[in-house]
Scaffold this motif. Structure first.
Motif, PDB file in Angstrom:
ATOM      1  N   ILE A  60       0.858  -1.588   0.183  1.00  0.00           N
ATOM      2  CA  ILE A  60       0.136   0.274  -0.065  1.00  0.00           C
ATOM      3  C   ILE A  60       0.473   1.401  -0.074  1.00  0.00           C
ATOM      4  N   TYR A  61       1.811   0.764   0.905  1.00  0.00           N
ATOM      5  CA  TYR A  61       2.702   2.313   0.628  1.00  0.00           C
ATOM      6  C   TYR A  61       3.134   2.346  -0.754  1.00  0.00           C
ATOM      7  N   HIS A  62       4.179   1.952  -1.258  1.00  0.00           N
ATOM      8  CA  HIS A  62       4.361   1.559  -2.202  1.00  0.00           C
ATOM      9  C   HIS A  62       3.507   2.719  -3.448  1.00  0.00           C
ATOM     10  N   ASP A  63       2.271   2.319  -3.639  1.00  0.00           N
ATOM     11  CA  ASP A  63       1.366   2.664  -4.410  1.00  0.00           C
ATOM     12  C   ASP A  63       0.784   4.243  -3.935  1.00  0.00           C
ATOM     13  N   ALA A  64       0.693   3.852  -2.379  1.00  0.00           N
ATOM     14  CA  ALA A  64       0.724   5.574  -2.867  1.00  0.00           C
ATOM     15  C   ALA A  64       2.079   6.617  -2.612  1.00  0.00           C
ATOM     16  N   MET A  65       3.171   6.103  -2.365  1.00  0.00           N
ATOM     17  CA  MET A  65       4.597   6.589  -2.786  1.00  0.00           C
ATOM     18  C   MET A  65       4.305   7.015  -4.779  1.00  0.00           C
ATOM     19  N   THR A  66       4.191   5.650  -5.535  1.00  0.00           N
ATOM     20  CA  THR A  66       3.863   5.834  -7.150  1.00  0.00           C
ATOM     21  C   THR A  66       2.926   7.309  -7.035  1.00  0.00           C
ATOM     22  N   PHE A  67       1.579   7.481  -6.840  1.00  0.00           N
ATOM     23  CA  PHE A  67       1.160   8.035  -6.773  1.00  0.00           C
ATOM     24  C   PHE A  67       0.748   9.767  -6.769  1.00  0.00           C
ATOM     25  N   GLY A  68       2.281   9.747  -5.220  1.00  0.00           N
ATOM     26  CA  GLY A  68       1.908  10.644  -4.164  1.00  0.00           C
ATOM     27  C   GLY A  68       2.194  11.945  -4.951  1.00  0.00           C
ATOM     28  N   THR A  69       2.958  11.671  -5.580  1.00  0.00           N
ATOM     29  CA  THR A  69       3.065  13.514  -6.230  1.00  0.00           C
ATOM     30  C   THR A  69       1.402  14.003  -6.997  1.00  0.00           C
ATOM     31  N   TRP A  70       1.034  13.230  -7.268  1.00  0.00           N
ATOM     32  CA  TRP A  70      -0.548  13.589  -8.134  1.00  0.00           C
ATOM     33  C   TRP A  70      -1.383  13.725  -6.913  1.00  0.00           C
ATOM     34  N   PHE A  71      -1.874  13.241  -5.288  1.00  0.00           N
ATOM     35  CA  PHE A  71      -2.721  13.262  -4.820  1.00  0.00           C
ATOM     36  C   PHE A  71      -2.537  12.580  -3.208  1.00  0.00           C
ATOM     37  N   ASP A  72      -3.167  13.158  -2.309  1.00  0.00           N
ATOM     38  CA  ASP A  72      -3.018  13.122  -1.728  1.00  0.00           C
ATOM     39  C   ASP A  72      -3.909  12.063  -0.690  1.00  0.00           C
ATOM     40  N   PHE A  73      -3.194  10.921  -0.095  1.00  0.00           N
ATOM     41  CA  PHE A  73      -3.903   9.596   0.797  1.00  0.00           C
ATOM     42  C   PHE A  73      -4.053   9.932   1.824  1.00  0.00           C
ATOM     43  N   LYS A  74      -5.579   8.909   2.368  1.00  0.00           N
ATOM     44  CA  LYS A  74      -5.461   8.517   3.408  1.00  0.00           C
ATOM     45  C   LYS A  74      -5.417   7.049   3.394  1.00  0.00           C
ATOM     46  N   CYS A  75      -5.382   6.261   4.212  1.00  0.00           N
ATOM     47  CA  CYS A  75      -5.339   4.877   4.441  1.00  0.00           C
ATOM     48  C   CYS A  75      -6.061   3.872   6.027  1.00  0.00           C
ATOM     49  N   GLU A  76      -6.782   4.195   5.640  1.00  0.00           N
ATOM     50  CA  GLU A  76      -7.710   2.969   7.252  1.00  0.00           C
ATOM     51  C   GLU A  76      -7.715   2.320   7.651  1.00  0.00           C
ATOM     52  N   PRO A  77      -7.789   1.285   8.436  1.00  0.00           N
ATOM     53  CA  PRO A  77      -7.859  -0.078   8.050  1.00  0.00           C
ATOM     54  C   PRO A  77      -9.187   0.172   8.759  1.00  0.00           C
ATOM     55  N   VAL A  78      -9.777  -1.144   8.560  1.00  0.00           N
ATOM     56  CA  VAL A  78     -11.287  -1.330   8.923  1.00  0.00           C
ATOM     57  C   VAL A  78     -11.257  -2.891   9.305  1.00  0.00           C
ATOM     58  N   ILE A  79     -13.087  -2.879   9.794  1.00  0.00           N
ATOM     59  CA  ILE A  79     -13.272  -4.140  10.307  1.00  0.00           C
ATOM     60  C   ILE A  79     -15.057  -4.759   9.878  1.00  0.00           C
ATOM     61  N   GLU A  80     -15.367  -5.875   9.136  1.00  0.00           N
ATOM     62  CA  GLU A  80     -16.553  -5.941   8.886  1.00  0.00           C
ATOM     63  C   GLU A  80     -17.365  -5.344   9.965  1.00  0.00           C
ATOM     64  N   MET A  81     -18.493  -5.312   9.640  1.00  0.00           N
ATOM     65  CA  MET A  81     -19.569  -4.310  10.820  1.00  0.00           C
ATOM     66  C   MET A  81     -20.158  -5.659  11.195  1.00  0.00           C
ATOM     67  N   LEU A  82     -20.262  -6.452  10.831  1.00  0.00           N
ATOM     68  CA  LEU A  82     -20.536  -8.135  11.396  1.00  0.00           C
ATOM     69  C   LEU A  82     -19.791  -8.913  12.876  1.00  0.00           C
ATOM     70  N   GLU A  83     -18.540  -8.527  12.355  1.00  0.00           N
ATOM     71  CA  GLU A  83     -17.491  -8.531  13.322  1.00  0.00           C
ATOM     72  C   GLU A  83     -17.328  -7.453  14.386  1.00  0.00           C
ATOM     73  N   ALA A  84     -17.561  -5.844  13.891  1.00  0.00           N
ATOM     74  CA  ALA A  84     -17.738  -5.096  15.006  1.00  0.00           C
ATOM     75  C   ALA A  84     -18.499  -5.013  16.307  1.00  0.00           C
ATOM     76  N   ALA A  85     -19.919  -5.338  15.442  1.00  0.00           N
ATOM     77  CA  ALA A  85     -21.035  -5.394  16.794  1.00  0.00           C
ATOM     78  C   ALA A  85     -21.064  -5.978  17.380  1.00  0.00           C
ATOM     79  N   PRO A  86     -20.504  -7.132  17.815  1.00  0.00           N
ATOM     80  CA  PRO A  86     -20.246  -8.047  19.148  1.00  0.00           C
ATOM     81  C   PRO A  86     -19.403  -7.455  19.609  1.00  0.00           C
ATOM     82  N   ILE A  87     -18.258  -7.018  19.626  1.00  0.00           N
ATOM     83  CA  ILE A  87     -16.761  -6.239  19.556  1.00  0.00           C
ATOM     84  C   ILE A  87     -17.950  -5.103  20.954  1.00  0.00           C
TER      85      ILE A  87
END
Length: 100
Positions: A60-87
């Protein structure tokens, strides 16, 4: 792990910059360790989103660096809602038990 990646055009991105970014994109291929579940463009033309899955954060870092000249990136880890709700339920119950 799944991630939601968003990108927006860098300020003052001109036509020439957009053409360069598009040339790089047409030659780019995602790392084989990254699975794209969604890959979408904003309809206002100012960016996009991807839902990807990988255990290789460096890819992910490699691709963000490849296109970082033209775009600002945000990368957020996520989990499935069906996993999150019981937690969320378990944590709420635990916190309530602590304050009673």
């Amino acid at each position: 792990m799944k991630y939601v990646i968003s990108w927006t055009n860098r300020p003052n991105m001109g036509v020439e910059d957009a053409e360069k970014a598009l040339r790089v994109f047409t030659k780019w291929a995602p790392d084989p360790s990254v699975t794209f579940h969604q890959f979408v463009q904003r309809v206002d033309g100012l960016g996009g989103y991807a839902v990807v899955e990988t255990d290789n954060g460096a890819a992910i870092y490699h691709d963000a660096m490849t296109f970082g000249t033209w775009f600002d990136f945000k990368c957020e880890p996520v989990i499935e809602m069906l996993e999150a709700a019981p937690i969320q339920t378990a944590v709420s119950e635990h916190v309530l038990s602590l304050i009673r």
